[in-house]
Design a protein around this motif. Structure first.
Motif, PDB file in Angstrom:
ATOM      1  N   GLU A 159       0.819  -1.209   0.000  1.00  0.00           N
ATOM      2  CA  GLU A 159       0.000   0.000   0.000  1.00  0.00           C
ATOM      3  C   GLU A 159       0.853   1.259   0.000  1.00  0.00           C
TER       4      GLU A 159
ATOM      5  N   LEU B  68      18.184  11.861  11.977  1.00  0.00           N
ATOM      6  CA  LEU B  68      18.195  12.475  13.301  1.00  0.00           C
ATOM      7  C   LEU B  68      16.779  12.565  13.865  1.00  0.00           C
ATOM      8  N   SER B  69      15.855  13.074  13.050  1.00  0.00           N
ATOM      9  CA  SER B  69      14.497  13.254  13.581  1.00  0.00           C
ATOM     10  C   SER B  69      13.822  11.907  13.795  1.00  0.00           C
TER      11      SER B  69
ATOM     12  N   LEU C 294      15.360  10.401  16.999  1.00  0.00           N
ATOM     13  CA  LEU C 294      14.981  11.137  18.211  1.00  0.00           C
ATOM     14  C   LEU C 294      13.509  10.933  18.539  1.00  0.00           C
ATOM     15  N   ARG C 295      12.666  10.780  17.524  1.00  0.00           N
ATOM     16  CA  ARG C 295      11.240  10.582  17.772  1.00  0.00           C
ATOM     17  C   ARG C 295      10.996   9.284  18.535  1.00  0.00           C
TER      18      ARG C 295
ATOM     19  N   PHE D  14      13.275   7.430  20.146  1.00  0.00           N
ATOM     20  CA  PHE D  14      13.990   7.468  21.425  1.00  0.00           C
ATOM     21  C   PHE D  14      13.226   8.276  22.468  1.00  0.00           C
ATOM     22  N   GLY D  15      12.777   9.477  22.070  1.00  0.00           N
ATOM     23  CA  GLY D  15      12.094  10.348  23.021  1.00  0.00           C
ATOM     24  C   GLY D  15      10.798   9.744  23.518  1.00  0.00           C
ATOM     25  N   ASN D  16      10.033   9.132  22.624  1.00  0.00           N
ATOM     26  CA  ASN D  16       8.762   8.544  23.033  1.00  0.00           C
ATOM     27  C   ASN D  16       8.974   7.432  24.042  1.00  0.00           C
TER      28      ASN D  16
ATOM     29  N   LEU E 131      11.709   6.762  25.817  1.00  0.00           N
ATOM     30  CA  LEU E 131      12.387   7.220  27.028  1.00  0.00           C
ATOM     31  C   LEU E 131      11.417   7.946  27.954  1.00  0.00           C
TER      32      LEU E 131
ATOM     33  N   PHE F 251       0.337   1.336  23.914  1.00  0.00           N
ATOM     34  CA  PHE F 251      -0.173   2.257  22.888  1.00  0.00           C
ATOM     35  C   PHE F 251       0.960   3.011  22.198  1.00  0.00           C
TER      36      PHE F 251
ATOM     37  N   ILE G  29       2.323   2.495  18.302  1.00  0.00           N
ATOM     38  CA  ILE G  29       2.227   3.624  17.382  1.00  0.00           C
ATOM     39  C   ILE G  29       3.605   4.003  16.857  1.00  0.00           C
ATOM     40  N   GLN G  30       4.602   4.038  17.756  1.00  0.00           N
ATOM     41  CA  GLN G  30       5.919   4.489  17.317  1.00  0.00           C
ATOM     42  C   GLN G  30       6.589   3.454  16.414  1.00  0.00           C
TER      43      GLN G  30
ATOM     44  N   VAL H 147       4.950   4.065  13.126  1.00  0.00           N
ATOM     45  CA  VAL H 147       5.371   5.326  12.508  1.00  0.00           C
ATOM     46  C   VAL H 147       6.785   5.202  11.944  1.00  0.00           C
TER      47      VAL H 147
ATOM     48  N   LEU I 249       6.536   3.243   8.801  1.00  0.00           N
ATOM     49  CA  LEU I 249       5.838   4.004   7.761  1.00  0.00           C
ATOM     50  C   LEU I 249       6.750   5.070   7.168  1.00  0.00           C
ATOM     51  N   LEU I 250       7.484   5.784   8.032  1.00  0.00           N
ATOM     52  CA  LEU I 250       8.377   6.822   7.524  1.00  0.00           C
ATOM     53  C   LEU I 250       9.496   6.203   6.692  1.00  0.00           C
TER      54      LEU I 250
ATOM     55  N   LEU J   4      -0.959   8.975  12.818  1.00  0.00           N
ATOM     56  CA  LEU J   4       0.344   9.210  12.190  1.00  0.00           C
ATOM     57  C   LEU J   4       0.711  10.685  12.275  1.00  0.00           C
TER      58      LEU J   4
ATOM     59  N   THR K 134       7.011  15.373  17.562  1.00  0.00           N
ATOM     60  CA  THR K 134       8.471  15.391  17.514  1.00  0.00           C
ATOM     61  C   THR K 134       9.066  16.606  18.210  1.00  0.00           C
TER      62      THR K 134
ATOM     63  N   LEU L  51       9.188  16.277  21.771  1.00  0.00           N
ATOM     64  CA  LEU L  51      10.180  15.298  22.230  1.00  0.00           C
ATOM     65  C   LEU L  51      11.592  15.869  22.170  1.00  0.00           C
ATOM     66  N   TYR L  52      11.842  16.793  21.222  1.00  0.00           N
ATOM     67  CA  TYR L  52      13.154  17.446  21.227  1.00  0.00           C
ATOM     68  C   TYR L  52      13.355  18.181  22.547  1.00  0.00           C
TER      69      TYR L  52
ATOM     70  N   PHE M 178      11.901  17.588  25.315  1.00  0.00           N
ATOM     71  CA  PHE M 178      12.024  16.590  26.381  1.00  0.00           C
ATOM     72  C   PHE M 178      13.439  16.033  26.440  1.00  0.00           C
TER      73      PHE M 178
END
Lengths: 252, 84
Positions: free
Chosen positions: A95, A183-184, A187-188, A190-192, A194, A226, A230-231, A234, A237-238, B57, B64, B67-68, B70
């Motif tokens: 898809e 990077l983004s 970090l997305r 990791f941050g979620n 963490l 959840f 989701i992460q 994502v 998907l990215l 999504l 994001t 989260l930066y 954070f």
């Protein structure tokens, strides 16, 4: 205020919670030297090994079950579930990346999704999720970065390089944009994960024992299940979108 | 006035708190996406699954920037580069 602190003293294991009691960091377990560098075997490595062990056992069991299955008869429930998962992942890849060039990445995306899912959910097993370590997410994002550009050079040849300088003035911005992708993404993720780890550690460290018997379940459901699902979705998907952008050049 | 380690640590804690103000933006963005998603489901209840996926999504991507901030707050509190 006095009554609260009294209650707290009655029900908590330790009367005062120090910041050092809350364990959110990556702990080094074993120190070793390699090529003159001091390196550490950390909790992340142990968690990843446990996750990989789960995968190995699952792969062996699934392989046995599939080999035993007679294609002319009704498959067993377990084989059915495996087929369902594979079909879902194939459908997702078809898809988002198209069936023309996209299906060659189905194996990678499936592996990535399963790995991220089990890693993010491993907080439920009492492990520290490996994805809460920046080393893990950055290396996954770098694999995606390599795949993006290998695909670009394979399908557009040198057009991939000249495409960066399309509006000539915007070349630096285009290059920074390409470098910001891993990077983004890392970090997305990791941050979620963490943030979930930190919040759960604070809850387990600071809340009296009585409340801990039922309350953190809700938080685990949100932060581990959840946000983890989701992460993982994502990230995959990215990866798919960035890779499939490079199947054809922008101007046609 | 002496700028010792504790001064740097206190200022880092204030900085970590200030960094989390950036949580405002993703909150507004995610709420707006959720509102638009609800409106879309109201107009076309049949497409609920697809709207849900797209909305989640978009919200995950909008998260994001929060989260930066954070990550910077965590960096200031637990792995402060200013105090060695």
């Amino acid at each position: 205020m006095g009554s609260i602190s009294l209650l707290y003293g009655l029900f908590s294991r330790t009367p005062t919670v120090l910041a050092s009691d809350i364990d959110i960091g990556v702990d080094g377990l074993l120190k070793y030297e390699l090529f003159g560098q001091t390196l550490w075997l950390t909790t992340t490595h142990v968690s990843i090994l446990i996750v990989l062990m789960i995968f190995t056992v699952f792969a062996i069991v699934a392989n046995r079950a599939i080999k035993k299955t007679d294609p002319y008869k009704k498959p067993s429930a377990f084989v059915n579930v495996i087929e369902l998962a594979v079909e879902k992942i194939d459908g997702m890849v078809a898809e988002n990346m198209g069936t023309e060039h996209g299906m060659q990445f189905a194996n990678y995306i499936g592996t990535l999704f399963a790995f991220l899912l089990v890693c993010n959910l491993s907080g439920l097993l009492g492990l520290r999720p490996p994805t809460a370590d920046y080393g893990c997410t950055l290396s996954l994002a770098l694999i995606t970065f390599m795949l993006i550009h290998i695909t670009g050079f394979r399908y557009q040849k040198l057009g991939h390089l000249t495409g960066l300088c399309k509006p000539l003035l915007l070349t630096p911005i285009n290059i920074i944009g390409e470098l910001a992708t891993p990077l983004s993404m890392s970090l997305r993720l990791f941050g979620n994960i963490l943030s979930g780890v930190v919040l759960m550690a604070i809850v387990y460290g600071l809340i009296p024992q009585v409340i801990l018997w039922f309350w953190p379940g809700v938080l685990h459901a949100y932060f581990d299940v959840f946000a983890g699902c989701i992460q993982a979705y994502v990230f995959c998907l990215l990866t798919m979108i960035y890779i499939s952008n490079n199947f054809s050049s922008d101007d046609d | 006035m002496e700028f010792n380690e504790f001064f740097v640590k206190g200022c880092s804690a204030i900085g970590a708190g200030l960094a989390l103000i950036a949580g405002l933006g993703p909150g507004i963005g995610q709420g707006y996406a959720a509102g638009q998603g609800t409106a879309a489901v109201g107009r076309n209840p049949g497409a609920r699954g697809k709207i849900m996926g797209t909305m989640l999504l978009g919200q995950a991507v909008a998260e994001t920037t929060g989260l930066y901030s954070f990550a910077i707050a965590i960096l200031l509190l637990f792995a402060n580069p200013l105090t060695k």
